[in-house]
Design a protein around this motif. Structure first.
Motif, short mmCIF file in Angstrom:
data_model
loop_
_atom_site.label_atom_id
_atom_site.label_comp_id
_atom_site.label_asym_id
_atom_site.label_seq_id
_atom_site.Cartn_x
_atom_site.Cartn_y
_atom_site.Cartn_z
N PRO A 554 0.83 -1.21 0.00
CA PRO A 554 0.00 0.00 0.00
C PRO A 554 0.86 1.27 0.00
CG PRO A 554 -0.82 -1.58 1.62
CD PRO A 554 0.50 -2.10 1.14
N ASP A 592 -7.30 -9.22 4.79
CA ASP A 592 -7.56 -7.77 4.85
C ASP A 592 -6.60 -7.02 3.94
OD1 ASP A 592 -9.49 -8.35 6.66
OD2 ASP A 592 -8.35 -7.67 8.43
N GLU A 596 -7.30 -4.61 0.88
CA GLU A 596 -6.79 -3.22 0.91
C GLU A 596 -6.04 -2.88 -0.38
OE1 GLU A 596 -4.08 -2.42 4.14
OE2 GLU A 596 -3.64 -0.40 3.36
N GLU A 600 -7.10 -0.09 -3.08
CA GLU A 600 -6.20 1.02 -3.39
C GLU A 600 -5.96 1.11 -4.90
OE1 GLU A 600 -6.30 3.25 -1.14
OE2 GLU A 600 -4.13 3.62 -1.12
#
Ligand code: F6P
Length: 759
Positions: A554, A592, A596, A600
């Protein structure tokens, strides 16, 4: 193809012998049948005329008798008939037959004497004749005999005729066989000879494949193996010679094999890891064998091959049990077995607590400090301990009868195993390599079982980490948590009279060093770009990771987003491909993270995309090493932004794949690799602006500077390759002096021989 004279001669003799034997047997059988037939005809005829002849003899005239025998004149092979009185005198005989016969024939006299039918063969004027004589009687008084004659010269043709037939047959069979051999074997053999020559010389004559005839399948498979080994040996020898010439001492698989053979000096090596090197899985109706993408197989295989060792690992494939024996053993690599794989079976509950629980929800976040809180559950710890015991039991079983075995344990899954082994086998040399970082003592100290883990590891003679900083952290942790003596000069721990050396061994990739011409871009990459973007953008960035929260994915995506904010000109020019192999998906934190990353990617693409172009492409699946290499060769830059990483082999793989000396590596300063690859552009992945600026700097960097940096990084990776890693580690372990010389009964060393305490 010219068949040798010897082959033709053997073929001829073989066929002639068989055909002659067969002909003789057939002639014998035929003669037998014909004789039986003549005998049967003679008996039938004699019996049919017996009554009439007896009647004529009793009441009739000699004319009637002559008329009776003349009926059988010149009837095929039947030569005639004769009637004799009881003294053997001829009473009547078929006209023209008398001159041919002896008088009286022996069979007639015997029939009269015995009162029963008698037969015989005799020669008459060069012809072979058959006679059957039947006695004639009236009211119990013997009157003579009736005889039937057959010409049997036709039974049993001359031998030469049979020999001639056999010869002609032989020539025909040999001729046809040679034609078939020439046609069906000659061409494929010629093909095979050319193919072999190409394999041997490396030349290209257009014969790039072995003959496809099934008859040659096992031969071609063996020869392919042979040729592959020959090529590998030749390449290794050439590489060695080249390195010698250049005054370098680079490690190769071959050098590692030889060095390990020398160092082990007959001892056998036992590697233990959680992941197995070969996994069997069902694919439809067949079973496929795959090698996990981990570099460990590359490094450990030459070592295991050199000592015909054993690799103990968890069996995880759904076809693993049926491809191993009842103990979980099989020889690998499957195509050329050289060492033993012993699979260990864990129940779901064991795997849950040991692998997912304690190892990956406890130790993994504990050691990485990537802001995911470690979870320590007593149940997981118990499973971890019991799995370590289970692997230990299997190892002890495998090591039974082996003198001074060498044990090489891999990673944080087996912290307790070195002590468990040492207690039972003090003569074993044991090393454990910790593939992940070791944090500072405060961080490690939150683990409720830190003392057990440290004590377990200190059962080893050698503990390896990637970098010196991890060694230092480990020694400090031991210093704080356990009663022991630390020798800071030699980086060793003395606990309970046992010495453990702690050393850095930076792991690496194979990097065999041959320089290949840059290949055409891979069809897979081209297809992906075409499908996703409608073509290749001007600049291509790449990230390759397991989807793990330690990898900083991320953070990387946000850095790329920032690049477009700072330098909007890159829109429609720069695209970043993220290859993300799903990993440990059973754990919620990993699920998770996957969600994510997907969100993103979606968010940033939605915000920035124009027309067919988008800034991010996320490919969430496992790729083989060859597939990933194609991406490495295509990418203008590779981003490694781990928040913390023991080494990070993607960085080294990217550099090793760039034979063209192009491309640029952006590397997190929190990776072990950044300690070696000083020519990468080093970043702090938490600093989004710095990341964006560094990507920009890489994109505008002059080609020459990039080439020089890549050249230097490649030299480092080639020199410090995975073979050096394994060679140094095994070398160091082999040098260690064991305390077995004066072992007391409980397996501990006696006082006099104890190492001198440091300081
Ligand atoms: O980095 C440590 C490590 O254990 C590697 O050796 C391995 O390739 C990686 O993690 C993947 O781990 P897992 O076996 O859990 O997929």
């Amino acid at each position: 193809m010219h068949l040798s004279r010897r082959l033709m001669f053997s073929l001829f003799c073989g066929v002639a012998a068989v055909s002659m034997a067969f002909a003789v047997f057939q002639v014998q059988a035929e003669m037998h049948v014909l004789r039986d037939e003549i005998q049967r005809q003679a008996i039938v005829l004699a019996e049919s005329q017996q009554g009439a002849t007896e009647q004529i003899l009793a009441t009739g005239s000699s004319r009637e008798l002559q008329a009776l025998v003349d009926q059988y004149r010149n009837r095929g092979h039947l030569a005639g008939m004769a009637v004799y009185d009881d003294g053997g005198n001829t009473l009547a005989i078929t006209s023209g037959l008398a001159s041919d016969l002896p008088a009286p024939p022996a069979a007639v006299s015997r029939a009269v004497q015995t009162g029963r039918g008698r037969e015989d063969y005799f020669q008459s004027r060069g012809r072979r004749m058959h006679i059957f004589a039947l006695p004639l009687s009236r009211d119990g008084r013997m009157m003579g005999a009736i005889a039937v004659f057959h010409d049997v010269a036709f039974i049993g043709a001359p031998v030469w005729r049979h020999a001639l037939t056999g010869m002609v047959q032989t020539l025909l069979i040999v001729g046809v066989t040679l034609l078939i051999v020439h046609w069906s074997l000659g061409r494929p053999l010629r093909h095979m000879a050319l193919w072999l020559r190409d394999l041997r010389t490396g030349a290209i004559s257009g014969v790039s494949r072995p003959p496809k005839e099934t008859i040659f399948r096992s031969l071609t498979s063996e020869l392919t193996q042979l040729a592959t080994s020959l090529h590998a040996a030749r390449a290794a020898a050439e590489e060695e010679a080249r390195l010698r010439d250049a005054g370098l001492s680079r490690w190769t698989a071959e050098r590692l094999r030889i060095a390990v053979q020398g160092k082990l000096n007959g001892s056998r090596l036992f590697a233990v890891s959680n992941r197995e090197p070969y996994e069997h899985v069902h694919r439809g109706n067949s079973i496929a064998c795959s090698v996990p993408p981990s570099g460990l197989v590359t490094a450990l295989e030459p070592v295991l091959r050199a000592s015909d060792g054993t690799w103990v690992a968890q069996g995880t494939g759904d076809a693993d049990r049926e491809t191993a024996d009842e103990f979980g053993r099989l020889r690998v690599p499957p195509e050329h077995p050289q060492y033993r794989l012993r699979r260990v079976w864990l129940s779901e509950e064991e795997e849950e607590g040991f692998y997912f629980g304690f190892a990956n929800e406890g130790l993994w976040p504990l050691c990485h400090i990537a802001h995911t809180r470690p979870v320590f559950r007593t149940g997981d710890w118990e499973q971890y301990r019991s799995a370590n015991r289970k692997f230990t039991a299997v190892l002890l079983d495998e090591m039974h009868g082996e003198k001074q075995p060498v044990v090489f344990a891999q990673d944080y899954h087996f912290a307790l195993l070195p002590r468990m082994i040492k207690e039972r086998r003090p003569d074993a040399r044991i090393a454990i390599f910790w593939h992940i970082p070791w944090p500072n003592p405060e961080a490690f100290g939150i683990c409720p079982w830190q003392r057990d883990l440290l004590d377990g590891m200190l059962g080893a003679d050698l503990i390896g980490f990637h970098i010196q900083a991890h060694c230092n952290n480990f020694l400090e942790t031991v210093d704080r948590a356990l009663e022991s003596r630390i020798d800071w000069e030699h980086f060793a721990v003395n606990r309970r009279d046992h010495l453990t050396t702690v050393r850095p061994f930076p792991i690496s990739v194979a990097a065999n060093g041959e320089s290949r011409a840059t290949p055409e871009s891979s069809p897979e990459v081209r297809d992906l770009l075409h499908r996703e973007l409608g073509g290749r953008p001007a600049f291509l960035g790449l990230g390759v990771d397991r989807v793990d929260y330690t990898k900083g994915i991320p953070e990387r995506l946000r850095g790329i987003e920032r690049l477009f904010e700072l330098y909007p000109d890159y829109r429609e020019k720069f695209t970043f491909i993220q290859i993300g192999a799903p990993s440990r998906t059973h754990i919620k934190r990993y699920q998770d993270l996957m969600a994510e990353v997907e969100q993103e990617v979606e968010r940033i693409n939605r915000k920035l995309r124009t027309g067919a172009w988008k800034p991010l492409v996320f490919v969430a699946r496992h790729h083989s090493h060859a597939e990933v290499e194609a991406y490495y060769r295509e990418a203008d830059l590779c981003l490694v932004t781990s928040l913390h990483d023991g080494m990070n082999l993607v960085a080294k793989e990217y550099v090793a794949a760039r034979h063209d000396e192009r491309g640029m590596l952006i590397l997190s300063r929190f990776t072990g690799a950044s300690h070696e690859l000083a020519d990468a552009l080093v970043v702090n992945p938490y600093d989004t602006d710095e990341l964006a600026q560094t990507i920009h700097a890489a994109l505008i960097m002059p080609a020459e500077e990039k080439r020089i940096r890549m050249q230097r990084m490649r030299a480092v990776v080639k020199e410090h390759n995975v073979y050096r890693w394994a060679g140094s580690l095994i070398g160091e372990l082999a040098e260690i002096r064991l305390e077995t010389g004066d072992l007391t009964q409980n397996g501990q060393r006696s006082r006099e021989d104890a190492p001198v305490p440091a300081g």
